[in-house]
Write an enzyme that holds these catalytic residues in place. Structure first.
Site, mmCIF file in Angstrom:
data_model
loop_
_atom_site.group_PDB
_atom_site.id
_atom_site.type_symbol
_atom_site.label_atom_id
_atom_site.label_comp_id
_atom_site.label_asym_id
_atom_site.label_seq_id
_atom_site.Cartn_x
_atom_site.Cartn_y
_atom_site.Cartn_z
ATOM 1 N N TYR A 83 -93.276 -129.645 -23.637
ATOM 2 C CA TYR A 83 -93.094 -128.106 -23.797
ATOM 3 C C TYR A 83 -94.284 -127.656 -24.521
ATOM 4 O O TYR A 83 -94.832 -126.809 -24.351
ATOM 5 C CB TYR A 83 -91.776 -128.056 -24.419
ATOM 6 C CG TYR A 83 -91.456 -126.594 -24.454
ATOM 7 C CD1 TYR A 83 -90.714 -125.712 -23.358
ATOM 8 C CD2 TYR A 83 -91.481 -125.787 -25.490
ATOM 9 C CE1 TYR A 83 -90.335 -124.694 -23.456
ATOM 10 C CE2 TYR A 83 -91.319 -124.136 -25.574
ATOM 11 C CZ TYR A 83 -90.570 -123.778 -24.598
ATOM 12 O OH TYR A 83 -90.345 -122.408 -24.676
ATOM 13 N N SER A 120 -94.977 -119.507 -26.364
ATOM 14 C CA SER A 120 -94.168 -119.807 -27.192
ATOM 15 C C SER A 120 -94.818 -119.970 -28.333
ATOM 16 O O SER A 120 -96.002 -120.070 -28.375
ATOM 17 C CB SER A 120 -93.300 -121.173 -26.789
ATOM 18 O OG SER A 120 -92.608 -121.442 -28.039
HETATM 19 P P1 NAD Z 1 -83.616 -118.923 -19.550
HETATM 20 O O1 NAD Z 1 -82.875 -120.859 -19.078
HETATM 21 O O2 NAD Z 1 -82.250 -118.139 -19.751
HETATM 22 O O3 NAD Z 1 -84.116 -118.618 -17.804
HETATM 23 C C1 NAD Z 1 -85.171 -119.370 -17.137
HETATM 24 C C2 NAD Z 1 -84.907 -119.002 -15.765
HETATM 25 O O4 NAD Z 1 -86.026 -119.674 -15.007
HETATM 26 C C3 NAD Z 1 -83.497 -119.112 -14.956
HETATM 27 O O5 NAD Z 1 -83.212 -117.974 -14.418
HETATM 28 C C4 NAD Z 1 -83.893 -120.428 -14.073
HETATM 29 O O6 NAD Z 1 -83.171 -120.155 -12.735
HETATM 30 C C5 NAD Z 1 -85.389 -120.127 -13.830
HETATM 31 N N1 NAD Z 1 -85.992 -121.339 -13.292
HETATM 32 C C6 NAD Z 1 -86.006 -122.739 -13.654
HETATM 33 N N2 NAD Z 1 -86.975 -123.367 -13.188
HETATM 34 C C7 NAD Z 1 -87.453 -122.745 -12.192
HETATM 35 C C8 NAD Z 1 -88.229 -122.785 -11.107
HETATM 36 N N3 NAD Z 1 -88.881 -124.162 -10.878
HETATM 37 N N4 NAD Z 1 -88.555 -121.813 -10.304
HETATM 38 C C9 NAD Z 1 -88.302 -120.547 -10.531
HETATM 39 N N5 NAD Z 1 -87.481 -120.324 -11.543
HETATM 40 C C10 NAD Z 1 -86.994 -121.293 -12.314
HETATM 41 O O7 NAD Z 1 -84.713 -119.308 -20.370
HETATM 42 P P2 NAD Z 1 -85.239 -118.304 -21.286
HETATM 43 O O8 NAD Z 1 -84.901 -118.612 -22.436
HETATM 44 O O9 NAD Z 1 -85.246 -116.779 -20.834
HETATM 45 O O10 NAD Z 1 -86.716 -118.921 -21.073
HETATM 46 C C11 NAD Z 1 -87.593 -118.070 -20.279
HETATM 47 C C12 NAD Z 1 -89.065 -118.450 -20.723
HETATM 48 O O11 NAD Z 1 -89.426 -118.136 -22.161
HETATM 49 C C13 NAD Z 1 -89.401 -120.025 -20.307
HETATM 50 O O12 NAD Z 1 -90.895 -120.256 -20.123
HETATM 51 C C14 NAD Z 1 -89.218 -120.359 -21.988
HETATM 52 O O13 NAD Z 1 -89.912 -121.483 -22.220
HETATM 53 C C15 NAD Z 1 -90.023 -119.163 -22.779
HETATM 54 N N6 NAD Z 1 -89.396 -119.208 -23.963
HETATM 55 C C16 NAD Z 1 -88.131 -119.106 -24.399
HETATM 56 C C17 NAD Z 1 -87.654 -119.055 -25.778
HETATM 57 C C18 NAD Z 1 -86.361 -119.089 -26.406
HETATM 58 O O14 NAD Z 1 -86.315 -119.247 -27.726
HETATM 59 N N7 NAD Z 1 -85.559 -118.969 -25.540
HETATM 60 C C19 NAD Z 1 -88.837 -118.964 -26.737
HETATM 61 C C20 NAD Z 1 -90.166 -119.280 -26.404
HETATM 62 C C21 NAD Z 1 -90.385 -119.091 -25.160
#
Ligand code: NAD
Length: 260
Positions: free
Chosen positions: A155, A142
């Site tokens: 985080y 991130s």
């Molecule tokens: P999201 O909530 O849309 O998807 C996350 C997925 O992870 C879900 O399908 C959930 O069921 C799954 N999950 C949660 N706990 C789990 C576990 N213990 N084992 C297996 N699966 C699990 O979130 P997103 O925004 O797509 O985030 C995905 C990644 O991207 C994360 O690591 C997040 O930190 C990172 N990220 C997101 C953003 C953003 O702005 N959305 C920015 C930077 C980084």
């Protein structure tokens, strides 16, 4: 950058960024395992890909559960033949000031992001080393792998930690042709972020619109959200890049929020 003949495991691929990466990998020829704690959603995503002619399976995997990760990766190798690409992407967000953070919440977040990255990496490296054909490991970092924000202590700590893990994997994996890199997205409108908007509005006593304008997108060059397509394009690039020339790196995809 085509991925024909490759097998990818994407964790957290039932939603958001991981789901789009799985789709783009499939569109570019990879067989994809949708590994998620939510098996119904993982199977539904896999079915969408299969209906479009791709090879995909849903796999039940809580990335914090050592046995589930090991057996899930074994299962993917049995069903799809190998593992060439791991995208360690599953994640959650919990916001609170440090003085109000419960230890249980700290541990929960660290377990998913850090323990999950370790366990999935270890299981996939074992397969990649045994097969001797190299591989690509991609961590979903991130902008918070580089910068800090208030309310996000575990985080920010976890996302900084993934950069260190990627560098170690890059060094250990090099002799086996395994590369490790980190993608560092800015804010992407996924369920993870949608949930934070009202939470931050409450915490800071401002409107939800102001959370987006004055916190989330304040330092971007154009006031725009990063998209799942932007992140998936970076994930395709790291997966398709075939040599150790590109390893141990982190790529920030954030509309210029963070430049370094
Ligand atoms: P999201 O909530 O849309 O998807 C996350 C997925 O992870 C879900 O399908 C959930 O069921 C799954 N999950 C949660 N706990 C789990 C576990 N213990 N084992 C297996 N699966 C699990 O979130 P997103 O925004 O797509 O985030 C995905 C990644 O991207 C994360 O690591 C997040 O930190 C990172 N990220 C997101 C953003 C953003 O702005 N959305 C920015 C930077 C980084």
């Amino acid at each position: 950058m085509r991925l024909d003949g490759k097998v990818a495991i994407v964790t957290g691929a039932a939603s958001g960024i991981g789901k789009r990466i799985a789709e783009v990998y499939a569109e570019n020829g990879a067989a994809v395992a949708i590994a998620d704690i939510n098996l119904d959603a993982a199977n539904a995503t896999a079915k969408e890909l299969v209906d479009k002619g791709a090879k995909a399976i849903g796999v039940a995997m809580d990335v914090t559960d050592e046995a589930a990760v090991d057996s899930g990766v074994d299962d993917v190798v049995k069903q799809l033949g190998s593992v060439d690409i791991l995208v360690s992407n599953a994640g959650i967000q919990i916001v609170n000031p440090i003085d109000k953070f419960s230890y249980a919440d700290w541990k929960k977040l660290m377990a998913i992001h850090v323990d999950g990255a370790f366990l999935t990496t270890r299981a996939c490296l074992r397969q990649m080393y045994a097969r001797g054909k190299g591989g690509a490991i991609i961590y979903m970092g991130s902008v918070h792998s580089k910068l800090a924000s208030p309310l996000k202590a575990p985080y920010v700590t976890a996302k900084h930690g993934l950069v260190g893990l990627a560098r170690v994997v890059a060094k250990e994996g090099a002799a086996h042709g395994v590369r490790a890199n980190v993608i560092c997205p800015g804010f992407v409108r996924t369920p993870l972020v949608e949930k934070q908007i009202p939470e931050q509005a409450k915490e800071f006593g401002i409107s939800e619109e102001d959370v987006v304008k004055t916190i989330m997108l304040k330092d971007t060059v154009d006031g725009e959200f990063t998209t799942v397509d932007d992140v998936a394009a970076a994930a395709l690039f790291f997966a398709g890049f075939e040599t150790n020339a590109l390893t141990g790196q982190s790529l920030i995809v954030s509309h210029g929020w963070c430049m370094e």
